[in-house]
Motif scaffolding. Structure first.
Motif, short mmCIF file in Angstrom:
data_model
loop_
_atom_site.label_atom_id
_atom_site.label_comp_id
_atom_site.label_asym_id
_atom_site.label_seq_id
_atom_site.Cartn_x
_atom_site.Cartn_y
_atom_site.Cartn_z
N ASN A 1 59.64 18.20 43.01
CA ASN A 1 61.09 18.31 42.81
C ASN A 1 61.43 18.75 41.40
O ASN A 1 60.76 18.35 40.43
CB ASN A 1 61.81 17.00 43.15
N ASP A 2 62.44 19.57 41.31
CA ASP A 2 62.89 20.04 40.01
C ASP A 2 63.80 19.00 39.38
O ASP A 2 64.22 18.03 40.02
CB ASP A 2 63.64 21.38 40.14
N MET A 3 64.10 19.21 38.11
CA MET A 3 65.04 18.34 37.42
C MET A 3 66.44 18.78 37.81
O MET A 3 67.11 19.51 37.09
CB MET A 3 64.85 18.41 35.91
N CYS A 4 66.86 18.34 38.99
CA CYS A 4 68.16 18.72 39.51
C CYS A 4 68.92 17.46 39.91
O CYS A 4 68.42 16.34 39.77
CB CYS A 4 68.01 19.65 40.72
N SER A 5 70.11 17.62 40.41
CA SER A 5 70.97 16.48 40.72
C SER A 5 70.32 15.52 41.72
O SER A 5 70.53 14.30 41.65
CB SER A 5 72.31 16.97 41.26
N PHE A 6 69.53 16.04 42.65
CA PHE A 6 68.95 15.19 43.68
C PHE A 6 67.91 14.22 43.12
O PHE A 6 67.57 13.23 43.77
CB PHE A 6 68.33 16.04 44.79
N VAL A 7 67.41 14.48 41.93
CA VAL A 7 66.44 13.58 41.29
C VAL A 7 66.99 12.15 41.25
O VAL A 7 66.24 11.18 41.42
CB VAL A 7 66.12 14.06 39.86
N PHE A 8 68.29 12.02 41.06
CA PHE A 8 68.88 10.69 40.91
C PHE A 8 68.92 9.94 42.24
O PHE A 8 69.12 8.73 42.25
CB PHE A 8 70.28 10.81 40.32
N GLU A 9 68.74 10.65 43.34
CA GLU A 9 68.68 9.98 44.64
C GLU A 9 67.26 9.66 45.08
O GLU A 9 67.05 8.88 46.00
CB GLU A 9 69.35 10.86 45.71
N LEU A 10 66.27 10.26 44.43
CA LEU A 10 64.89 10.08 44.87
C LEU A 10 64.42 8.63 44.79
O LEU A 10 63.54 8.22 45.54
CB LEU A 10 63.95 10.96 44.05
N GLU A 11 64.98 7.86 43.86
CA GLU A 11 64.57 6.47 43.74
C GLU A 11 64.90 5.67 45.00
O GLU A 11 64.30 4.61 45.24
CB GLU A 11 65.23 5.83 42.52
N ASN A 12 65.83 6.16 45.80
CA ASN A 12 66.18 5.48 47.05
C ASN A 12 65.52 6.13 48.27
O ASN A 12 65.86 5.82 49.40
CB ASN A 12 67.70 5.46 47.25
N VAL A 13 64.61 7.05 48.02
CA VAL A 13 63.84 7.66 49.11
C VAL A 13 62.51 6.92 49.23
O VAL A 13 61.73 6.88 48.28
CB VAL A 13 63.58 9.16 48.84
N ARG A 14 62.29 6.32 50.39
CA ARG A 14 61.03 5.62 50.61
C ARG A 14 59.98 6.62 51.12
O ARG A 14 60.17 7.29 52.13
CB ARG A 14 61.21 4.49 51.61
N PHE A 15 58.86 6.71 50.40
CA PHE A 15 57.84 7.69 50.75
C PHE A 15 56.97 7.20 51.91
O PHE A 15 56.58 6.03 51.93
CB PHE A 15 56.92 7.94 49.54
#
Length: 603
Positions: free
Chosen positions: A429-443
């Motif tokens: 993932n790039d340093m984009c706005s969605f980065v801030f949501e990745l912490e709530n994505v369970r891998f």
């Protein structure tokens, strides 16, 4: 005893050694590295090969992505114009702890001491004062010092080439072991020179390079940690990025011990997030939903291992009294690259701490050695019996949001958790706005995550994906590669789309198109034109422009709603051998809720 030596050219020796740690070399040809590059073709492609990039910045990012999977990579550029262009990528690798060797072809050694005025050479800066003086041929070498763990300059000045093998081996070993970039500067006139070498194995483990005091101190720290674990009721480990590569050992340890475990956002993928004792992404003040609450409520001893503390991985505010209180009272131990700290000490006074060695061990501790000691010495009979928490998920991959209607950041994290990602994927993932949501994505299980959140250079991820895909091919691993990219960041390094076509690489690219720089909009000037991209590009035709005119190696889709997204089968057999681009249309003012929270905390 006679030591057998082998006579070999310097150029051949460099690539022979490189072939032992990598199968691909990234870069751009230039007049000062061409003689060296010719030696690459003395080896079969199965051993080592050239991967062409469109510019040196992209080549550096591609090498960075390759290193994330392979553990080591190499970039070759040319004097001045090439090496300076790549320097931002090398800085990225330094900040994010990647093992990237940057080889630079430089001016001939016989040019160093030429007399003045009539011997100035191209690519090299003129003197700052007195233009008739000698040029400084090492001016760029000095710039590399702050972004490298090691640098070696090969030279024939003394006429003694006996140290060349040692120099080449040393920089490769240091880059590998220290997980930071290094430089090898090679004058344009020495690649064909022959040297006598003794072919011995490269030393590629931290233990092989550790000093006696480093070993002794690291073992002492491990002993203190083990005693804490034995006395605890419910201990926890937070795994940070400096031991991220020890995935296999860490997962086995947490499966056997049942200890609560967490990652930081820089170490995602280090632990299997489907383990019942995994409880989320810890970044102190923030992180995945509920994680900090679980940590404070359940865990009496916390080991923060591989610590790389910064405002991304360990968000801290001295204005937040609750934040200060829990850290001050917590039994927390930090073990980093070169230190261990027992207890949280705000505004650490290093001199005072050194007088209290039970609190702080500076300089002679290494987290990798500490981890190895813990794994080798732990007595599982003595550790506490930890019960599985009834609610095994510390963050909810759905949290009540249905993925229907227009695509938004908050809904996209749910879609990513439940549909987009699959076991064994590599996520970039790039340093984009969605980065801030990745912490709530369970891998899902066995996910490899590649990003650069601390240096945060936008445009990194697209060429890094080239490196990731090449590494998987070289390692003969069949894994899906998912790239989450944004339109603003993609404009920085877009040329590398052609590499996917040239080398037959087939990642799945989710392009977030929200017409500009969303993070910057959220910070300041949401309606200012400086936060708009230049013009709206037609992403659906990009691969046609960059080498796939007939659409034989690529396919593209454009969607605005989750219903439209659900109709796209990115694993369709027909498109299996194609690079796929899915353009996601989001409103330009749609901000992730976690981005708003992060910005509010900074006010």
């Amino acid at each position: 005893m006679t030591i057998e030596t082998e006579k070999i050219t310097i150029g051949d020796y460099i690539f022979k050694r490189l072939s032992q740690v990598t199968k691909s070399v990234f870069g751009v040809p230039g007049d000062y590295n061409l003689k060296l590059l010719e030696h690459l073709y003395n080896f079969p492609k199965e051993q080592i090969k050239w991967v062409a990039c469109n510019n040196e910045l992209n080549a550096g990012y591609a090498a960075d992505g390759y290193a994330c999977l392979n553990g080591f990579s190499c970039l070759i550029s040319t004097f001045g114009v090439g090496e300076l262009s790549a320097m931002n990528a090398i800085a990225h690798a330094f900040v994010e702890n990647r093992s990237v060797l940057h080889i630079v072809g430089i001016s001939k050694t016989r040019q160093y001491n030429k007399t003045r005025l009539y011997t100035n050479i191209h690519h090299l800066l003129p003197p700052k004062e007195h233009s008739y003086e000698l040029q400084d041929h090492k001016s760029y070498i000095k710039l590399a010092d702050g972004i490298s763990c090691c640098s070696e300059v090969l030279s024939t000045d003394s006429g003694d080439l006996t140290k060349v093998q040692q120099q080449i081996d040393n920089v490769i070993e240091q880059v590998f072991v220290q997980m930071r970039p290094g430089y090898l500067f090679i004058p344009n006139d020495i690649s064909e020179l022959e040297i006598d070498v003794v072919m011995k194995p490269l030393r590629l483990t931290k233990l092989e390079h550790a000093t006696e005091i480093e070993l002794a101190t690291s073992k002492k720290v491990a002993e203190l940690i083990l005693n804490k674990l034995y006395a605890a009721k419910n201990p926890a480990f937070i795994i940070d990025s400096l031991i991220k590569k020890h995935t296999k050992e860490l997962n086995a340890f947490f499966q056997k011990s049942n200890f609560y475990c967490y990652t930081t956002n820089q170490s995602r993928g280090a632990i299997d997030e489907t383990l019942p004792n995994f409880h989320g992404v810890f970044t102190n003040l923030f992180g995945s939903s509920g994680t900090l609450d679980i940590l404070k409520e359940e865990n009496d001893v916390i080991i923060h291992l591989g610590s790389y503390l910064n405002e991304v991985s360990f968000k801290y505010s001295d204005k937040n009294t609750e934040n200060k209180s829990w850290l001050k009272n917590a039994d927390i131990t930090f073990v980093g690259r070169d230190y261990a700290a027992f207890g949280f000490i705000e505004n650490h006074d290093f001199k005072t701490s050194m007088d209290k060695p039970h609190l702080f061990y500076p300089e002679n501790v290494n987290c990798e050695i500490v981890l190895e000691e813990i794994l080798n010495k732990i007595d599982y009979i003595r550790i506490p019996k930890v019960a599985i928490r009834p609610s095994t998920a510390s963050y909810n991959s759905g949290y009540g949001i249905k993925t229907v209607g227009d695509i938004t950041h908050d809904k996209l994290s749910v879609y990513t958790s439940n549909i987009m990602l699959k076991a064994n994927d590599v996520l970039v993932n790039d340093m984009c706005s969605f980065v801030f949501e990745l912490e709530n994505v369970r891998f899902p299980s066995n996910i490899k995550h590649v990003s650069g959140p601390f240096y945060a250079s936008i445009g990194y991820a697209l060429p890094a994906t080239v490196g990731v895909c090449m590494a998987l091919k070289d390692m003969k691993q069949d894994r899906r590669v998912i790239l989450i990219q944004s339109d603003g960041a993609a404009q920085m390094t877009l040329q590398e789309l052609s590499a996917f076509i040239k080398y037959g690489l087939t990642p799945i690219i989710y392009m977030i198109n929200n017409s500009g720089y969303t993070i910057e909009r959220a910070i300041e000037g949401p309606t200012r034109d400086y936060n708009d991209i230049m013009v709206d590009w037609d992403w659906q035709k990009m691969f046609n422009v960059f080498g796939d005119a007939k659409g034989e190696k690529s396919c593209a889709f454009k969607v605005k709603t989750f219903e439209e997204l659900g109709k796209i089968d990115v694993d369709d057999v027909e498109n299996k051998n194609k690079v796929k681009l899915v353009e996601l249309i989001l409103d330009k003012f749609d901000y992730p809720s976690r981005l708003r929270n992060a910005l509010d905390s900074c006010k």
